[in-house]
Design a protein around this motif. Structure first.
Motif, PDB file in Angstrom:
ATOM      1  N   LEU A   4       0.825  -1.206   0.000  1.00 51.76           N
ATOM      2  CA  LEU A   4       0.000   0.000   0.000  1.00 51.76           C
ATOM      3  C   LEU A   4       0.861   1.259   0.000  1.00 51.76           C
ATOM      4  O   LEU A   4       0.556   2.238  -0.685  1.00 51.76           O
ATOM      5  CB  LEU A   4      -0.923   0.000   1.219  1.00 51.76           C
ATOM      6  CG  LEU A   4      -2.074  -1.009   1.177  1.00 51.76           C
ATOM      7  CD1 LEU A   4      -2.670  -1.204   2.561  1.00 51.76           C
ATOM      8  CD2 LEU A   4      -3.140  -0.553   0.194  1.00 51.76           C
ATOM      9  N   LEU A   5       1.954   1.249   0.765  1.00 52.85           N
ATOM     10  CA  LEU A   5       2.845   2.404   0.802  1.00 52.85           C
ATOM     11  C   LEU A   5       3.490   2.641  -0.556  1.00 52.85           C
ATOM     12  O   LEU A   5       3.658   3.786  -0.990  1.00 52.85           O
ATOM     13  CB  LEU A   5       3.935   2.186   1.860  1.00 52.85           C
ATOM     14  CG  LEU A   5       3.488   2.272   3.321  1.00 52.85           C
ATOM     15  CD1 LEU A   5       4.554   1.673   4.229  1.00 52.85           C
ATOM     16  CD2 LEU A   5       3.204   3.717   3.717  1.00 52.85           C
ATOM     17  N   ARG A   6       3.868   1.559  -1.240  1.00 54.51           N
ATOM     18  CA  ARG A   6       4.557   1.693  -2.524  1.00 54.51           C
ATOM     19  C   ARG A   6       3.607   2.068  -3.640  1.00 54.51           C
ATOM     20  O   ARG A   6       3.998   2.744  -4.598  1.00 54.51           O
ATOM     21  CB  ARG A   6       5.268   0.369  -2.823  1.00 54.51           C
ATOM     22  CG  ARG A   6       6.179   0.348  -4.031  1.00 54.51           C
ATOM     23  CD  ARG A   6       7.287   1.373  -4.010  1.00 54.51           C
ATOM     24  NE  ARG A   6       8.177   1.353  -2.886  1.00 54.51           N
ATOM     25  CZ  ARG A   6       9.148   0.463  -2.667  1.00 54.51           C
ATOM     26  NH1 ARG A   6       9.320  -0.549  -3.477  1.00 54.51           N
ATOM     27  NH2 ARG A   6       9.936   0.585  -1.622  1.00 54.51           N
ATOM     28  N   LEU A  49      -0.882   7.511   6.548  1.00 53.92           N
ATOM     29  CA  LEU A  49      -0.479   6.360   7.353  1.00 53.92           C
ATOM     30  C   LEU A  49      -1.634   5.769   8.147  1.00 53.92           C
ATOM     31  O   LEU A  49      -1.687   4.553   8.358  1.00 53.92           O
ATOM     32  CB  LEU A  49       0.660   6.746   8.302  1.00 53.92           C
ATOM     33  CG  LEU A  49       2.058   6.833   7.680  1.00 53.92           C
ATOM     34  CD1 LEU A  49       3.087   7.124   8.754  1.00 53.92           C
ATOM     35  CD2 LEU A  49       2.402   5.537   6.951  1.00 53.92           C
ATOM     36  N   ASP A  50      -2.552   6.612   8.635  1.00 57.70           N
ATOM     37  CA  ASP A  50      -3.692   6.082   9.375  1.00 57.70           C
ATOM     38  C   ASP A  50      -4.513   5.125   8.513  1.00 57.70           C
ATOM     39  O   ASP A  50      -4.965   4.071   8.986  1.00 57.70           O
ATOM     40  CB  ASP A  50      -4.583   7.223   9.873  1.00 57.70           C
ATOM     41  CG  ASP A  50      -4.000   7.948  11.080  1.00 57.70           C
ATOM     42  OD1 ASP A  50      -3.225   7.302  11.822  1.00 57.70           O
ATOM     43  OD2 ASP A  50      -4.311   9.130  11.272  1.00 57.70           O
ATOM     44  N   ALA A 103      -1.510   4.323  13.316  1.00 62.62           N
ATOM     45  CA  ALA A 103      -0.301   4.625  12.552  1.00 62.62           C
ATOM     46  C   ALA A 103       0.957   4.448  13.407  1.00 62.62           C
ATOM     47  O   ALA A 103       1.989   3.986  12.916  1.00 62.62           O
ATOM     48  CB  ALA A 103      -0.376   6.047  11.993  1.00 62.62           C
ATOM     49  N   ASN A 104       0.891   4.823  14.686  1.00 63.11           N
ATOM     50  CA  ASN A 104       2.065   4.689  15.553  1.00 63.11           C
ATOM     51  C   ASN A 104       2.477   3.230  15.707  1.00 63.11           C
ATOM     52  O   ASN A 104       3.672   2.900  15.683  1.00 63.11           O
ATOM     53  CB  ASN A 104       1.786   5.301  16.932  1.00 63.11           C
ATOM     54  CG  ASN A 104       1.781   6.818  16.899  1.00 63.11           C
ATOM     55  OD1 ASN A 104       2.345   7.427  15.997  1.00 63.11           O
ATOM     56  ND2 ASN A 104       1.124   7.434  17.873  1.00 63.11           N
ATOM     57  N   TYR A 105       1.485   2.347  15.871  1.00 64.04           N
ATOM     58  CA  TYR A 105       1.802   0.927  16.009  1.00 64.04           C
ATOM     59  C   TYR A 105       2.365   0.377  14.698  1.00 64.04           C
ATOM     60  O   TYR A 105       3.315  -0.409  14.693  1.00 64.04           O
ATOM     61  CB  TYR A 105       0.546   0.159  16.425  1.00 64.04           C
ATOM     62  CG  TYR A 105       0.789  -1.310  16.674  1.00 64.04           C
ATOM     63  CD1 TYR A 105       1.855  -1.737  17.449  1.00 64.04           C
ATOM     64  CD2 TYR A 105      -0.060  -2.272  16.135  1.00 64.04           C
ATOM     65  CE1 TYR A 105       2.074  -3.087  17.683  1.00 64.04           C
ATOM     66  CE2 TYR A 105       0.139  -3.613  16.358  1.00 64.04           C
ATOM     67  CZ  TYR A 105       1.217  -4.018  17.136  1.00 64.04           C
ATOM     68  OH  TYR A 105       1.434  -5.347  17.354  1.00 64.04           O
ATOM     69  N   LEU A 106       1.789   0.795  13.581  1.00 63.55           N
ATOM     70  CA  LEU A 106       2.333   0.407  12.282  1.00 63.55           C
ATOM     71  C   LEU A 106       3.796   0.808  12.172  1.00 63.55           C
ATOM     72  O   LEU A 106       4.640   0.013  11.737  1.00 63.55           O
ATOM     73  CB  LEU A 106       1.524   1.054  11.159  1.00 63.55           C
ATOM     74  CG  LEU A 106       2.158   1.041   9.760  1.00 63.55           C
ATOM     75  CD1 LEU A 106       2.336  -0.374   9.248  1.00 63.55           C
ATOM     76  CD2 LEU A 106       1.327   1.858   8.782  1.00 63.55           C
ATOM     77  N   THR A 126      11.557   3.076   8.367  1.00 64.46           N
ATOM     78  CA  THR A 126      10.225   3.597   8.664  1.00 64.46           C
ATOM     79  C   THR A 126       9.327   3.474   7.437  1.00 64.46           C
ATOM     80  O   THR A 126       9.815   3.351   6.301  1.00 64.46           O
ATOM     81  CB  THR A 126      10.299   5.071   9.066  1.00 64.46           C
ATOM     82  OG1 THR A 126      10.759   5.836   7.944  1.00 64.46           O
ATOM     83  CG2 THR A 126      11.247   5.274  10.248  1.00 64.46           C
ATOM     84  N   PRO A 127       8.000   3.523   7.633  1.00 65.97           N
ATOM     85  CA  PRO A 127       7.109   3.524   6.472  1.00 65.97           C
ATOM     86  C   PRO A 127       7.393   4.664   5.499  1.00 65.97           C
ATOM     87  O   PRO A 127       7.331   4.485   4.277  1.00 65.97           O
ATOM     88  CB  PRO A 127       5.715   3.661   7.101  1.00 65.97           C
ATOM     89  CG  PRO A 127       5.861   3.060   8.459  1.00 65.97           C
ATOM     90  CD  PRO A 127       7.242   3.423   8.902  1.00 65.97           C
TER      91      PRO A 127
END
Length: 260
Positions: A202-204, A210-211, A222-225, A236-237
């Motif tokens: 999903l990030l790529r 991030l949420d 998002a913090n846990y991710l 990091t993401p």
């Protein structure tokens, strides 16, 4: 020489279908996902197929999709040199559990509904994932195989191993022992790896915040991710998203904005 991303991989046609009317897929490399209903597939060399909810369909054949229940289908026909190579290597039509390609169904839904633009980078990433569908999965013990399939299908909503064991009708201890004997890792560890892989895709392939990425990948926030992602990947993401994508050394392609 100027690199032409569109010549490598692009969206030639999008599919966003709701209802019971038949759908014709033109010849070309298609990836489609059935999220609701049931749907027969006619016209392939393998004969008629039946798609269940959550199935991914990868084909280079002209097909007719015939819903047996009202359906929701999302799909894309790829075009470009990479799509041509995959189509040439594909032996007929492949229908598999969408859990084998974490994030693919979500990406297709975003693309077909217009909430993600069909940029070359989005299509390239999606096609790279889809090309693995025709790989034969390794044989594992039945309970471990069921657990893996359940995790891949429900990673975004699964609370943990206790819920998984209850759904499979076994004790948590028995599931953990059987799974580790077959796969070499615990089911909790496997669930984390599937979620991280979904987040990576999903990030790529999207510019989603991030949420939203965390929610789609099964993380509580998002913090846990960020914590889990850093522990699993070493970055990091945000760093993962900014890094060049996998491929042949071509420059990273810009991502289009995603609207949610």
């Amino acid at each position: 020489m100027i690199f032409d991303a569109n010549a490598l991989c692009r969206a030639g046609e999008l599919l966003d279908h709701r209802g019971s009317a038949p759908v014709r897929l033109s010849a070309g490399l298609w990836l489609a996902c059935l999220s609701h209903g049931r749907c027969g597939v006619q016209g392939g060399r393998e004969g008629p197929l039946l798609l269940e909810p959550g199935c991914l369909l990868l084909t280079s054949e002209a097909l007719v999709l015939c819903p047996t229940l009202p359906c929701r289908l999302a799909g894309v026909r790829f075009a470009g040199a990479l799509a041509d190579q995959v189509a040439a290597a594909l032996d007929g039509t492949v229908a598999e559990d969408g859990g084998r390609c974490p994030g693919a169904a979500d990406a297709l839904a975003l693309l077909a509904s217009g909430r993600a633009a069909p940029s070359p980078s989005f299509c390239f990433d999606l096609l790279c994932r889809a090309a693995r569908l025709d790989e034969a999965p390794p044989r594992v013990a039945p309970l471990a195989a069921q657990a893996m399939a359940a995790i891949r299908k429900n990673y975004a909503s699964l609370y943990g191993v206790d819920e998984l064991a209850a759904a499979l009708g076994v004790s948590k201890g028995h599931l953990v022992r059987s799974f580790k004997a077959a796969a070499g890792i615990t089911p909790g560890r496997y669930l984390t790896s599937v979620r991280v892989e979904a987040a990576k895709q999903l990030l790529r392939s999207t510019d989603a915040p991030l949420d939203l990425v965390a929610s789609l990948a099964g993380f509580s926030c998002a913090n846990y991710l960020c914590r889990v992602f850093k522990a699993e990947t070493g970055c990091t993401p945000a760093a993962w998203r900014a890094a060049p994508g996998p491929g042949d050394g071509a420059p990273a392609l810009p991502m289009d904005e995603i609207y949610v």
